[in-house]
Design a protein around this motif. Structure first.
Motif, short mmCIF file in Angstrom:
data_model
loop_
_atom_site.label_atom_id
_atom_site.label_comp_id
_atom_site.label_asym_id
_atom_site.label_seq_id
_atom_site.Cartn_x
_atom_site.Cartn_y
_atom_site.Cartn_z
N ARG A 48 -32.40 12.32 39.48
CA ARG A 48 -33.85 12.46 39.61
C ARG A 48 -34.22 13.52 40.65
O ARG A 48 -35.34 14.05 40.61
CB ARG A 48 -34.48 11.13 40.01
CG ARG A 48 -34.36 10.05 38.95
CD ARG A 48 -35.17 8.83 39.31
NE ARG A 48 -36.59 9.12 39.41
CZ ARG A 48 -37.53 8.25 39.77
NH1 ARG A 48 -37.17 7.01 40.08
NH2 ARG A 48 -38.79 8.59 39.83
N GLN A 49 -33.32 13.86 41.55
CA GLN A 49 -33.64 14.78 42.63
C GLN A 49 -33.07 16.18 42.45
O GLN A 49 -33.63 17.15 42.94
CB GLN A 49 -33.13 14.20 43.97
CG GLN A 49 -33.83 12.92 44.40
CD GLN A 49 -33.31 12.42 45.74
OE1 GLN A 49 -32.16 12.65 46.10
NE2 GLN A 49 -34.18 11.73 46.47
N VAL A 50 -31.96 16.29 41.75
CA VAL A 50 -31.27 17.57 41.65
C VAL A 50 -31.99 18.51 40.68
O VAL A 50 -32.64 18.08 39.72
CB VAL A 50 -29.81 17.34 41.20
CG1 VAL A 50 -29.75 16.94 39.73
CG2 VAL A 50 -28.95 18.56 41.46
N LYS A 51 -31.88 19.83 40.93
CA LYS A 51 -32.53 20.83 40.08
C LYS A 51 -31.84 20.95 38.72
O LYS A 51 -32.49 21.20 37.71
CB LYS A 51 -32.52 22.20 40.77
CG LYS A 51 -33.50 22.32 41.92
CD LYS A 51 -33.49 23.74 42.45
CE LYS A 51 -34.52 23.92 43.56
NZ LYS A 51 -34.54 25.30 44.09
N GLU A 52 -30.53 20.82 38.71
CA GLU A 52 -29.75 20.97 37.47
C GLU A 52 -29.10 19.63 37.13
O GLU A 52 -27.91 19.42 37.38
CB GLU A 52 -28.67 22.04 37.64
CG GLU A 52 -29.21 23.44 37.85
CD GLU A 52 -29.44 24.16 36.54
OE1 GLU A 52 -29.17 23.56 35.48
OE2 GLU A 52 -29.88 25.31 36.58
N PRO A 53 -29.84 18.67 36.57
CA PRO A 53 -29.24 17.37 36.25
C PRO A 53 -28.17 17.50 35.18
O PRO A 53 -28.23 18.38 34.32
CB PRO A 53 -30.43 16.55 35.76
CG PRO A 53 -31.42 17.56 35.28
CD PRO A 53 -31.25 18.75 36.17
N LEU A 54 -27.19 16.62 35.26
CA LEU A 54 -26.12 16.61 34.26
C LEU A 54 -26.70 16.32 32.88
O LEU A 54 -26.31 16.92 31.88
CB LEU A 54 -25.07 15.57 34.63
CG LEU A 54 -23.75 15.59 33.88
CD1 LEU A 54 -23.02 16.90 34.09
CD2 LEU A 54 -22.87 14.42 34.30
N PHE A 55 -27.63 15.38 32.81
CA PHE A 55 -28.33 15.06 31.57
C PHE A 55 -29.77 15.56 31.71
O PHE A 55 -30.56 14.97 32.47
CB PHE A 55 -28.33 13.55 31.30
CG PHE A 55 -26.97 12.98 31.06
CD1 PHE A 55 -26.40 13.04 29.80
CD2 PHE A 55 -26.24 12.41 32.09
CE1 PHE A 55 -25.14 12.52 29.58
CE2 PHE A 55 -24.98 11.89 31.89
CZ PHE A 55 -24.42 11.94 30.62
N PRO A 56 -30.14 16.66 31.04
CA PRO A 56 -31.49 17.21 31.18
C PRO A 56 -32.56 16.16 30.87
O PRO A 56 -32.36 15.26 30.05
CB PRO A 56 -31.52 18.34 30.14
CG PRO A 56 -30.08 18.71 29.96
CD PRO A 56 -29.31 17.45 30.14
N LEU A 57 -33.70 16.31 31.55
CA LEU A 57 -34.78 15.35 31.36
C LEU A 57 -35.27 15.29 29.92
O LEU A 57 -35.81 14.28 29.48
CB LEU A 57 -35.95 15.71 32.29
CG LEU A 57 -35.67 15.57 33.80
CD1 LEU A 57 -36.90 16.01 34.59
CD2 LEU A 57 -35.30 14.15 34.15
N ALA A 58 -35.06 16.38 29.17
CA ALA A 58 -35.50 16.41 27.77
C ALA A 58 -34.83 15.31 26.95
O ALA A 58 -35.40 14.81 25.97
CB ALA A 58 -35.20 17.77 27.15
N ILE A 59 -33.62 14.91 27.35
CA ILE A 59 -32.92 13.86 26.62
C ILE A 59 -33.67 12.54 26.75
O ILE A 59 -33.81 11.78 25.79
CB ILE A 59 -31.47 13.72 27.14
CG1 ILE A 59 -30.67 14.99 26.82
CG2 ILE A 59 -30.79 12.50 26.54
CD1 ILE A 59 -29.23 14.93 27.29
N TRP A 60 -34.15 12.24 27.95
CA TRP A 60 -34.78 10.95 28.20
C TRP A 60 -36.26 10.93 27.81
O TRP A 60 -36.83 9.87 27.65
CB TRP A 60 -34.64 10.58 29.68
CG TRP A 60 -33.24 10.77 30.18
CD1 TRP A 60 -32.81 11.64 31.13
CD2 TRP A 60 -32.06 10.09 29.72
NE1 TRP A 60 -31.45 11.56 31.29
CE2 TRP A 60 -30.96 10.60 30.45
CE3 TRP A 60 -31.82 9.10 28.76
CZ2 TRP A 60 -29.66 10.16 30.25
CZ3 TRP A 60 -30.53 8.66 28.57
CH2 TRP A 60 -29.47 9.19 29.30
#
Length: 485
Positions: A247-259
């Motif tokens: 939730r805090q990192v700029k480059e999440p492992l799972f992009p927010l688009a997935i959720w």
């Protein structure tokens, strides 16, 4: 590379063949090794470690799938595919030289680290070079690889062990993998656009810890005993840290688009359910055939192969259903077939016969073929190119996690039922499945065991039916029309 220019890529059939070769190499690995295990144990010993030869391969594969998917979006499909395939082939070579069961397990773990790249990236590569309208059809070809591997794996393994040393079952992967890599190196274009991304090291480490602990606990619950609680605690804590970090990192492992996408959520939930339901058939239908019906391992394998035949046939059909209706209707049709097949298992009786069980397995396979392909194609069509790798990997990871979950839950249900029904018998299933032990049983004892084991397996099939019913909920999350979502 975008969907608009996918159809302009030349040599697409050759790229598809290369992807199918790679998937076949990884898919056949489990079945071909299972056939050769008696010969391996005879030479290396270590029967008590038998289960780890399979579990460690599945565990390391599942752990790496999401990470490879993200790397493919950052570094490119070809580089990551070649990296994973090279690790897999190196692990295969080392397995053939294993001097003991412990070393074989270690090399199988190395092999699984590479296999985690093959399945998701082969599917992603095919999705990249075919347009959204064509993907359902070509995914049917990829699904056919699983059916072919399930049928030829045991036969090939038996033939190799009969004529050669058991090490050849691992080394046969090498020419297949090299041919696949050469074909993709020659004909697969890499995306022209480059994006400045960084791999989320902290997120990847937390994911590996959480997944290793969770799947390890599920796969080895009976062996680990009370240690399962500690592993589950590690999984929960590391999973919570991963959620907070993402939730805090700029480059999440799972992009927010997935959720944020209902289609992505539906695809992952659907494959989790499919993976769990599948284990009710893959793991426990052979137990019914050999234990209750008194069939041979060959008969059990033949009946189970009917599911592997129905899967690719229905997967090819799903493309036409999607084109004429929608993702939701296609997934609902598959879910209803899956429900019908799992429900029919509850009608199995000791006198039903192997052909009846095979027909039910075929019906379940058709349901799984339609639903799995629909969910995967919906996810791939919903994802843009720069996140398609992680989206595809996420779906496949969900199915692996579902398989581990289904194995643990249904295994617990079976053991609980056996304990309640046959408290005075030790290992009743083993007594029925071993020809030597079965011959020592009296007619009355054998009849009692058949009835009570059958009742216990019905409890397992009921759980599989519950998973199948839950698939309807995932299907209803898909859009009514293709333009939605």
């Amino acid at each position: 590379m975008t969907d608009n220019i996918a159809h302009q890529i030349t040599h697409r059939p050759l790229i598809l063949i290369a992807a199918m070769l790679a998937m076949f190499m990884a898919a056949i690995e489990v079945t071909i090794v299972a056939t050769a295990m008696p010969s391996i144990i005879a030479e290396l010993g270590g029967f008590s470690q038998f289960g780890w030869v399979f579990s460690i391969y599945l565990l390391t594969q599942a752990v790496c799938v999401p990470i490879y998917g993200r790397l493919a979006d950052i570094w490119g499909r070809k580089k990551v595919f070649f990296l994973g395939t090279s690790l897999f082939l190196l692990g295969s070579v080392l397995c053939g030289f294993a001097p003991s069961m412990t070393w074989l397990i270690l090399f199988r773990a190395f092999q699984g680290l590479g296999a985690g790249a093959i399945m998701p990236l082969a599917s992603t590569i095919v999705a990249d070079v075919y347009s959204p309208q064509e993907r359902a059809g070509v995914q049917g070809w990829l699904s056919s690889v699983w059916g072919f591997a399930a049928i030829t794996g045991p036969l090939t393994g038996a033939w190799i062990v009969l004529h050669f040393n058991w090490a050849v079952i691992f080394w046969v992967n090498v020419p297949i993998g090299i041919i696949s890599m050469l074909m993709l190196a020659r004909w697969l274009p890499e995306a022209a656009e480059k994006h400045q991304h960084r791999l989320n090291i902290t997120g990847s480490a937390l994911l590996m810890i959480a997944v290793t602990a969770l799947i390890g606990a599920l796969l080895q619950a009976e062996r680990l005993g009370a240690w399962v609680v500690l592993l589950l605690a590690v999984a929960v804590v590391s999973g919570g840290l991963l959620y907070h970090h993402e939730r805090q990192v700029k480059e999440p492992l799972f992009p927010l688009a997935i959720w944020r996408s209902r289609i992505q959520l539906a695809g992952n939930l659907g494959n989790l359910i499919i993976g769990a339901a599948m284990m009710g058939i893959s793991a426990f239908l052979p137990t019914w055939i050999q234990g209750v019906d008194g069939g041979t391992p060959l008969q059990a394998g033949s009946a189970l192969a009917m599911m592997s035949i129905g899967w690719p046939l229905a997967s090819s059909l799903s493309g036409r259903i999607i084109a004429r209706t929608s993702y939701r209707i296609s997934a609902l049709i598959g879910s209803l077939l899956l429900i019908a097949g799992c429900g029919a298992l509850l009608l199995l009786q000791a006198e039903s016969g192997i052909l009846t069980a095979a027909a039910m397995a075929f019906l379940i396979g058709t349901g799984m073929g339609i639903t799995s392909t629909t969910f995967l194609v919906a996810v791939q069509n919903d994802a843009s190119y720069h996140i398609r790798g992680i989206c595809t990997a996420s779906v496949m990871f969900s199915r692996m996690l579902g398989s581990a979950l289904g194995t643990a839950v249904m295994g617990a249900v079976l053991n609980y039922n056996l304990l309640q029904r046959l408290p005075d018998f030790r290992d009743p299933v083993q007594q029925m499945m071993s020809p030597a032990q079965r011959a020592l049983l009296t007619d009355d004892a054998l009849q009692l065991l058949r009835q009570q084991v059958a009742g216990s397996l019905h409890g397992v099939f009921f759980v599989a039916l519950l998973f199948a019913l839950a698939c309807v909920l995932a299907a209803r999350m898909l859009p009514r029309r293709q333009s939605e979502g």
